[in-house]
Design a protein around this motif. Structure first.
Motif, PDB file in Angstrom:
ATOM      1  N   ILE A 171      29.932  40.731  41.518  1.00 39.79           N
ATOM      2  CA  ILE A 171      30.828  41.229  42.555  1.00 39.79           C
ATOM      3  C   ILE A 171      31.230  42.657  42.213  1.00 39.79           C
ATOM      4  O   ILE A 171      31.741  42.933  41.124  1.00 39.79           O
ATOM      5  N   ASP A 172      30.989  43.565  43.129  1.00 37.43           N
ATOM      6  CA  ASP A 172      31.290  44.979  42.929  1.00 37.43           C
ATOM      7  C   ASP A 172      32.756  45.236  43.269  1.00 37.43           C
ATOM      8  O   ASP A 172      33.188  45.054  44.410  1.00 37.43           O
ATOM      9  N   THR A 173      33.545  45.649  42.286  1.00 32.98           N
ATOM     10  CA  THR A 173      34.976  45.897  42.494  1.00 32.98           C
ATOM     11  C   THR A 173      35.305  47.388  42.618  1.00 32.98           C
ATOM     12  O   THR A 173      36.478  47.747  42.683  1.00 32.98           O
ATOM     13  N   TYR A 188      37.051  31.625  46.936  1.00 32.57           N
ATOM     14  CA  TYR A 188      37.700  32.806  46.368  1.00 32.57           C
ATOM     15  C   TYR A 188      37.781  32.823  44.846  1.00 32.57           C
ATOM     16  O   TYR A 188      38.143  33.846  44.263  1.00 32.57           O
ATOM     17  N   LYS A 189      37.442  31.707  44.179  1.00 31.02           N
ATOM     18  CA  LYS A 189      37.482  31.704  42.712  1.00 31.02           C
ATOM     19  C   LYS A 189      36.682  32.846  42.096  1.00 31.02           C
ATOM     20  O   LYS A 189      37.176  33.518  41.172  1.00 31.02           O
ATOM     21  N   PRO A 190      35.441  33.120  42.552  1.00 31.90           N
ATOM     22  CA  PRO A 190      34.695  34.239  41.951  1.00 31.90           C
ATOM     23  C   PRO A 190      35.397  35.584  42.138  1.00 31.90           C
ATOM     24  O   PRO A 190      35.304  36.466  41.274  1.00 31.90           O
ATOM     25  N   ASP A 212      38.201  35.787  39.569  1.00 32.22           N
ATOM     26  CA  ASP A 212      37.633  36.119  38.259  1.00 32.22           C
ATOM     27  C   ASP A 212      37.266  37.602  38.184  1.00 32.22           C
ATOM     28  O   ASP A 212      37.488  38.252  37.155  1.00 32.22           O
ATOM     29  N   ALA A 213      36.694  38.125  39.274  1.00 35.00           N
ATOM     30  CA  ALA A 213      36.328  39.544  39.296  1.00 35.00           C
ATOM     31  C   ALA A 213      37.576  40.410  39.204  1.00 35.00           C
ATOM     32  O   ALA A 213      37.597  41.437  38.523  1.00 35.00           O
ATOM     33  N   SER A 214      38.640  39.999  39.887  1.00 37.67           N
ATOM     34  CA  SER A 214      39.895  40.753  39.836  1.00 37.67           C
ATOM     35  C   SER A 214      40.470  40.755  38.422  1.00 37.67           C
ATOM     36  O   SER A 214      40.897  41.800  37.908  1.00 37.67           O
ATOM     37  N   LEU A 215      40.468  39.580  37.763  1.00 41.84           N
ATOM     38  CA  LEU A 215      41.022  39.501  36.403  1.00 41.84           C
ATOM     39  C   LEU A 215      40.180  40.274  35.401  1.00 41.84           C
ATOM     40  O   LEU A 215      40.697  40.729  34.370  1.00 41.84           O
ATOM     41  N   SER A 216      38.894  40.454  35.697  1.00 43.47           N
ATOM     42  CA  SER A 216      38.059  41.247  34.790  1.00 43.47           C
ATOM     43  C   SER A 216      38.472  42.716  34.802  1.00 43.47           C
ATOM     44  O   SER A 216      38.121  43.471  33.886  1.00 43.47           O
ATOM     45  N   THR A 217      39.211  43.134  35.836  1.00 40.46           N
ATOM     46  CA  THR A 217      39.678  44.529  35.918  1.00 40.46           C
ATOM     47  C   THR A 217      41.094  44.692  35.379  1.00 40.46           C
ATOM     48  O   THR A 217      41.622  45.805  35.380  1.00 40.46           O
ATOM     49  N   PHE A 218      41.720  43.584  34.955  1.00 41.26           N
ATOM     50  CA  PHE A 218      43.108  43.656  34.483  1.00 41.26           C
ATOM     51  C   PHE A 218      43.200  44.505  33.219  1.00 41.26           C
ATOM     52  O   PHE A 218      42.409  44.356  32.297  1.00 41.26           O
TER      53      PHE A 218
END
Length: 265
Positions: free
Chosen positions: A95-97, A247-249, A252-258
């Motif tokens: 997923i591209d954030t 929305y789980k993925p 996870d993508a959002s938390l990877s940017t924390f």
């Protein structure tokens, strides 16, 4: 189902087995012969398809405790993973954030990127809680114009030990944190008032290990970290199991940017 005529009249619903849509019958079909079944037992039977293979998941419990058994059964289904044939398996899409909105908390300094579908809802008086919600238009639910329907929300919460809003002491929070970390993936944990939890995995939260769990009896996906002064909780709750899996993925993508930045938990 032609060879299972006894299921024709059973109550059935659409559910998810892991990420896949499936059909669930509100009835156990075991033993296979109806005449051999013990009326004191009941349960659920679920069918999911992967490629050309149909998988059957069946669970039985005492009929009087069927409702309590449901949360165990639903968490088991949510934890299922399907693997493609090794010759056909491809790398999962990332997923591209890059284009996501970067939210930075002014009170604590931490930051994370938020999926475009999520919108800021509120900030409490001390800045220790932040909620982002995703909603659908009223037309999708035949509601009056102008109304919106909240599909799910992500709560980012920071608790300071000793604050009235956080019931655990530092020692209790640390014990819970270590218990969640030491649990194996797929392990069920009964934690008293915390209810039944299913360990999903551990993630890298800006260099620190944080366990993720599914909360029994709800469509809640939570990530927890206990520091020296604060406990952090990322709680994603959806109204429907399908939206949770969808929305789980993205969570996870959002938390990877924390990033903690200057915040020291």
């Amino acid at each position: 189902m032609g060879n299972r005529p006894e299921l024709n009249d059973a109550v059935k619903t659409e559910v998810f087995v892991g990420p896949k849509k499936a059909v669930q019958f509100d009835e156990s079909i075991f033993p296979l012969g109806r005449r051999d079944r013990n009326p004191q037992f009941d349960g659920f039977t679920t069918f999911a398809k992967q490629n050309d293979v149909v998988f059957m998941f069946a669970g039985r419990s005492c009929a009087t405790e069927k409702d309590q058994f449901r949360s165990f059964y639903e968490m088991m289904l949510a934890s299922v993973e399907f693997f493609a044939d090794p010759q056909q398996q491809v790398e999962p899409s990332v997923i591209d954030t890059n284009a996501w909105h970067l939210y930075t908390n002014e009170d604590f300094g931490y930051s994370l990127k938020i999926p475009p579908e999520f919108h800021e809802r509120w900030k409490d008086l001390h800045g220790s809680s932040k909620t982002f919600e995703v909603y659908s238009s009223a037309s999708e639910l035949s509601k009056p114009a102008g109304q919106r329907y909240t599909v799910a929300d992500l709560d980012v919460r920071i608790f300071k030990y000793g604050d009235p809003g956080f019931k655990e002491t530092k020692e209790e929070a640390k014990i819970l944190f270590e218990k969640l970390k030491s649990a194996k993936e797929g392990e069920e944990l009964s934690l008293g008032e915390e209810g039944l939890l299913l360990k999903v995995r551990d993630i890298n939260l800006d260099g620190l290990l944080a366990p993720q769990v599914l909360v029994g009896g709800s469509n809640t996906y939570a990530t927890f970290y206990a520091g020296e002064t604060y406990a952090l909780q990322f709680e994603f709750e959806a109204n429907r199991r399908g939206d949770l899996e969808k929305y789980k993925p993205f969570i996870d993508a959002s938390l990877s940017t924390f990033r903690f930045n200057e915040f020291i938990p």
